[in-house]
Design a protein around this motif. Structure first.
Motif, PDB file in Angstrom:
ATOM      1  N   ALA A 188      -0.478  -2.888  -8.119  1.00 50.54           N
ATOM      2  CA  ALA A 188       0.497  -3.717  -8.831  1.00 50.54           C
ATOM      3  C   ALA A 188       0.872  -4.922  -7.973  1.00 50.54           C
ATOM      4  N   GLY A 189       0.707  -6.109  -8.523  1.00 55.01           N
ATOM      5  CA  GLY A 189       1.133  -7.319  -7.839  1.00 55.01           C
ATOM      6  C   GLY A 189       0.251  -7.769  -6.692  1.00 55.01           C
ATOM      7  N   VAL A 190      -0.977  -7.270  -6.627  1.00 58.56           N
ATOM      8  CA  VAL A 190      -1.871  -7.696  -5.548  1.00 58.56           C
ATOM      9  C   VAL A 190      -3.014  -8.524  -6.133  1.00 58.56           C
ATOM     10  N   ASP A 191      -3.587  -9.385  -5.308  1.00 62.08           N
ATOM     11  CA  ASP A 191      -4.713 -10.203  -5.736  1.00 62.08           C
ATOM     12  C   ASP A 191      -5.985  -9.361  -5.768  1.00 62.08           C
ATOM     13  N   ARG A 192      -7.019  -9.914  -6.386  1.00 66.36           N
ATOM     14  CA  ARG A 192      -8.273  -9.181  -6.557  1.00 66.36           C
ATOM     15  C   ARG A 192      -8.887  -8.798  -5.215  1.00 66.36           C
ATOM     16  N   GLY A 193      -8.799  -9.720  -4.233  1.00 66.43           N
ATOM     17  CA  GLY A 193      -9.358  -9.424  -2.923  1.00 66.43           C
ATOM     18  C   GLY A 193      -8.680  -8.236  -2.264  1.00 66.43           C
ATOM     19  N   SER A 194      -7.336  -8.175  -2.366  1.00 66.94           N
ATOM     20  CA  SER A 194      -6.607  -7.049  -1.782  1.00 66.94           C
ATOM     21  C   SER A 194      -6.935  -5.755  -2.516  1.00 66.94           C
ATOM     22  N   GLU A 195      -7.091  -5.834  -3.840  1.00 66.65           N
ATOM     23  CA  GLU A 195      -7.437  -4.639  -4.619  1.00 66.65           C
ATOM     24  C   GLU A 195      -8.780  -4.079  -4.175  1.00 66.65           C
ATOM     25  N   GLU A 196      -9.766  -4.950  -4.014  1.00 64.79           N
ATOM     26  CA  GLU A 196     -11.091  -4.498  -3.594  1.00 64.79           C
ATOM     27  C   GLU A 196     -11.048  -3.907  -2.186  1.00 64.79           C
ATOM     28  N   LEU A 197     -10.260  -4.527  -1.300  1.00 68.18           N
ATOM     29  CA  LEU A 197     -10.164  -4.005   0.064  1.00 68.18           C
ATOM     30  C   LEU A 197      -9.485  -2.638   0.080  1.00 68.18           C
ATOM     31  N   ILE A 198      -8.415  -2.470  -0.709  1.00 66.19           N
ATOM     32  CA  ILE A 198      -7.713  -1.187  -0.771  1.00 66.19           C
ATOM     33  C   ILE A 198      -8.661  -0.089  -1.251  1.00 66.19           C
ATOM     34  N   ILE A 199      -9.440  -0.381  -2.283  1.00 64.48           N
ATOM     35  CA  ILE A 199     -10.402   0.600  -2.790  1.00 64.48           C
ATOM     36  C   ILE A 199     -11.406   0.971  -1.701  1.00 64.48           C
TER      37      ILE A 199
END
Length: 264
Positions: A188-199
């Motif tokens: 929630a509230g994160v950019d696509r790059g951060s989402e991919e890194l978290i995954i």
């Protein structure tokens, strides 16, 4: 991971099944709520060690209440939970579970650095003086490296973007080195790059450290790539299984459509 919903044709308690003794998480016929609100009803599920489970549901489906019960912060009206065979309070005392909340209260005027926030994850490993040892500094360094924040370690936590801040709190949980990690709406509230890194980081934790990860989310994007198993929740467990089995139009309509039908 296996999940079940209690019914008259399946009376055997989930806590009594053989796989429950080896499980990272067992939720057994859990009902919980607040005055005038029934948030969860007869929820049962089992999460296997070293797996990633996505708890998927719309806002208001009971995901946050379930997480609070898993952390021992909300007392259920009936049923119970076990983390590695322990009650939540004991599991937390033994450093068996870490938690990344959806919203972390940050006083942007308070001078705390990213590195200091991540080091907080080591408090359970330190003595009463909370003086970092070389092993604590090493764990902190590794966690910052994993989430791509090594270069920002001296920056104030309040200076980070939303995605960077979420990664900093993920690093704090990584530094804690608990075998179970709970993440409440990490995308929630994160950019696509951060989402991919978290995954990528969560999958690495599962594969290299054997960490069990339970992710609460209402975002469908990325779930198929992230999760080994998906539990579809709307007060009850509506469906569970592999992403291919659960992430179908019909199954998703049962959960997300239920919320829409209840909204005036």
């Amino acid at each position: 991971m296996s999940t079940s919903v209690h019914s008259e044709t399946n009376p055997k308690r989930s806590a009594d099944r053989p796989e429950a003794a080896r499980a990272a998480v067992v939720v057994d016929r859990l009902s919980a709520g607040y005055p005038g609100v029934r948030a969860l009803e007869e929820v049962s599920l089992t999460v296997a060690p070293s797996s990633i489970c996505a708890l998927l549901g719309a806002n208001g489906s009971g995901k946050s209440t379930l997480f609070r019960a898993l952390l021992g912060l909300h007392r259920p009206t009936s049923g119970g939970v076990r983390l590695f065979g322990l009650d939540p309070a004991r599991a937390r005392r033994r450093n068996q579970v870490s938690y990344v909340p959806q919203h972390e209260q940050v006083d942007t005027s308070f001078p705390v650095s990213v590195e200091q926030v991540v080091m907080m994850g080591r408090y359970g490993h330190m003595g009463l003086t909370r003086r970092p040892r070389p092993s604590d500094r090493h764990a902190c360094d590794q966690a910052l490296e994993e989430v791509g924040l090594s270069q920002l370690r001296r920056r104030g936590i309040g200076e980070l973007s939303g995605g960077q801040r979420k990664r900093a709190f993920l690093a704090r949980a990584i530094a804690q080195q608990a075998p179970l990690m709970l993440l409440d709406e990490p995308f929630a509230g994160v950019d696509r790059g951060s989402e991919e890194l978290i995954i990528k980081v969560l999958k690495s934790l599962r594969d290299t450290a054997g960490t069990t990860v339970l992710v609460s989310t209402h975002h469908l994007a990325g779930v198929e790539d992230l999760a080994d198993e998906v539990v579809l929740l709307h007060q009850r467990v509506l469906a569970s299984g592999s992403p291919a089995e659960v992430l179908t139009e019909d199954q998703l309509g049962r959960s997300f459509g239920a919320v829409l039908r209840e909204t005036p």
